[in-house]
Design an enzyme around this catalytic site. Structure first.
Site, PDB file in Angstrom:
ATOM      1  N   ASP A  16       0.870  -1.162   0.000  1.00 15.19           N
ATOM      2  CA  ASP A  16       0.000   0.000   0.000  1.00 15.19           C
ATOM      3  C   ASP A  16       0.916   1.222   0.000  1.00 15.19           C
ATOM      4  O   ASP A  16       2.091   1.122   0.368  1.00 15.19           O
ATOM      5  CB  ASP A  16      -0.901  -0.024   1.235  1.00 15.19           C
ATOM      6  N   ASP A  34       0.097   5.092   1.020  1.00 14.50           N
ATOM      7  CA  ASP A  34      -0.044   5.981   2.176  1.00 14.50           C
ATOM      8  C   ASP A  34      -0.116   5.172   3.472  1.00 14.50           C
ATOM      9  O   ASP A  34      -0.978   4.315   3.624  1.00 14.50           O
ATOM     10  CB  ASP A  34      -1.298   6.852   2.034  1.00 14.50           C
ATOM     11  N   ASP A  85       0.876   9.116   5.823  1.00 18.05           N
ATOM     12  CA  ASP A  85      -0.519   9.282   5.402  1.00 18.05           C
ATOM     13  C   ASP A  85      -1.030  10.592   5.978  1.00 18.05           C
ATOM     14  O   ASP A  85      -1.368  10.685   7.146  1.00 18.05           O
ATOM     15  CB  ASP A  85      -1.371   8.107   5.889  1.00 18.05           C
ATOM     16  N   GLY A 140      -3.570  12.215   4.509  1.00 14.77           N
ATOM     17  CA  GLY A 140      -4.918  12.397   3.984  1.00 14.77           C
ATOM     18  C   GLY A 140      -4.918  12.871   2.546  1.00 14.77           C
ATOM     19  O   GLY A 140      -4.625  14.033   2.283  1.00 14.77           O
ATOM     20  N   TYR A 141      -5.206  11.959   1.629  1.00 17.64           N
ATOM     21  CA  TYR A 141      -5.328  12.285   0.200  1.00 17.64           C
ATOM     22  C   TYR A 141      -4.085  12.959  -0.379  1.00 17.64           C
ATOM     23  O   TYR A 141      -4.163  13.975  -1.060  1.00 17.64           O
ATOM     24  CB  TYR A 141      -6.566  13.140  -0.070  1.00 17.64           C
ATOM     25  N   GLN A 152      -7.005   5.462  -4.399  1.00 14.44           N
ATOM     26  CA  GLN A 152      -6.861   6.916  -4.483  1.00 14.44           C
ATOM     27  C   GLN A 152      -8.227   7.549  -4.735  1.00 14.44           C
ATOM     28  O   GLN A 152      -8.503   8.123  -5.787  1.00 14.44           O
ATOM     29  CB  GLN A 152      -5.843   7.289  -5.577  1.00 14.44           C
ATOM     30  N   HIS A 184     -11.516   5.119  -7.982  1.00 11.52           N
ATOM     31  CA  HIS A 184     -12.972   5.032  -7.799  1.00 11.52           C
ATOM     32  C   HIS A 184     -13.397   5.091  -6.329  1.00 11.52           C
ATOM     33  O   HIS A 184     -12.632   4.751  -5.438  1.00 11.52           O
ATOM     34  CB  HIS A 184     -13.485   3.720  -8.399  1.00 11.52           C
ATOM     35  N   CYS A 190     -16.221  -0.985  -8.133  1.00  9.00           N
ATOM     36  CA  CYS A 190     -15.335  -1.595  -9.125  1.00  9.00           C
ATOM     37  C   CYS A 190     -14.655  -2.826  -8.538  1.00  9.00           C
ATOM     38  O   CYS A 190     -14.770  -3.101  -7.350  1.00  9.00           O
ATOM     39  CB  CYS A 190     -14.283  -0.582  -9.563  1.00  9.00           C
ATOM     40  N   CYS A 203     -11.371  -3.069  -8.615  1.00  5.77           N
ATOM     41  CA  CYS A 203      -9.989  -2.706  -8.275  1.00  5.77           C
ATOM     42  C   CYS A 203      -9.864  -2.069  -6.902  1.00  5.77           C
ATOM     43  O   CYS A 203      -8.800  -2.132  -6.295  1.00  5.77           O
ATOM     44  CB  CYS A 203      -9.372  -1.804  -9.352  1.00  5.77           C
TER      45      CYS A 203
END
Length: 191
Positions: free
Chosen positions: A10, A12, A18, A20-21, A54, A93, A106, A108
């Site tokens: 992974d 973040d 991490d 946040g975004y 993401q 997504h 999805c 993924c």
């Protein structure tokens, strides 16, 4: 399958802080020991594959081009340090996203195994000899669904995570501890 082993990572919370975004290079900060651990895993013959949700794209916080540009910078930074990522797979997504093209369920988005399976096929990876390092239960669920036997959960000191639904998962403080557990005294000193 007679393929190569890989470490699925992974992003973040495992490779970088991490915050946040994270979608801009200036906000990207490698976690302590992560670069040396990546180098050691590569030197031990593992392909390095990043698999990252993401949802900031679906949430309208950034574009997919922003995510790709960040990944290009990360790859270039690591390459300058002798580390080659076999691939970075991201899922933009989220079913409750605000950007209609990305607001979908999805195959993924972790905990679904789609990114792992796509990477395994593209790179000839033997999932039965691979491992996954994540910082969320959804990361581990994706790994288990893909048939990866060795799963590691990064849990920062002072935090706890209930792993009763995922027996056999190893709790670690970061990538350096994964390397130490795998290779013990054979772990290479950082350079």
């Amino acid at each position: 399958m007679n393929g190569k082993p890989a470490v699925f990572l992974d992003r973040d919370g495992v490779i970088n802080e991490d915050r946040g975004y994270v979608h801009r290079w200036e906000d990207f900060s490698f976690l302590p020991g992560a670069i040396d651990a990546l180098r050691q895993l590569q030197q031990k013959g593992y392909l390095l594959v990043v698999i990252t949700n993401q949802s900031a794209v679906a949430r309208g916080l950034c574009t997919e081009a922003d995510v790709l540009a960040l990944h290009e910078r990360m790859c270039a930074f690591l390459r300058e340090r002798g580390i080659e990522l076999a691939g970075i797979y991201h899922c933009p997504h989220h079913p409750q996203g605000s950007v209609s093209d990305y607001a979908i369920a999805c195959a993924c988005r972790k905990p679904e195994p789609g990114m792992i399976l796509r990477a395994a096929q593209a790179h000839g990876i033997d999932l039965s000899r691979s491992l996954l390092v994540g910082d969320k239960i959804s990361d581990l669920e994706a790994g288990r669904a893909a048939g990866i036997p060795s799963l590691y959960l990064v849990v920062p000191p002072g935090q706890d995570e209930d792993l009763s639904s995922l027996p056999g998962v190893q709790r670690v403080s970061g990538l350096s501890e994964v390397v130490e557990r795998m290779f013990g005294s054979q772990a290479m000193p950082s350079s």
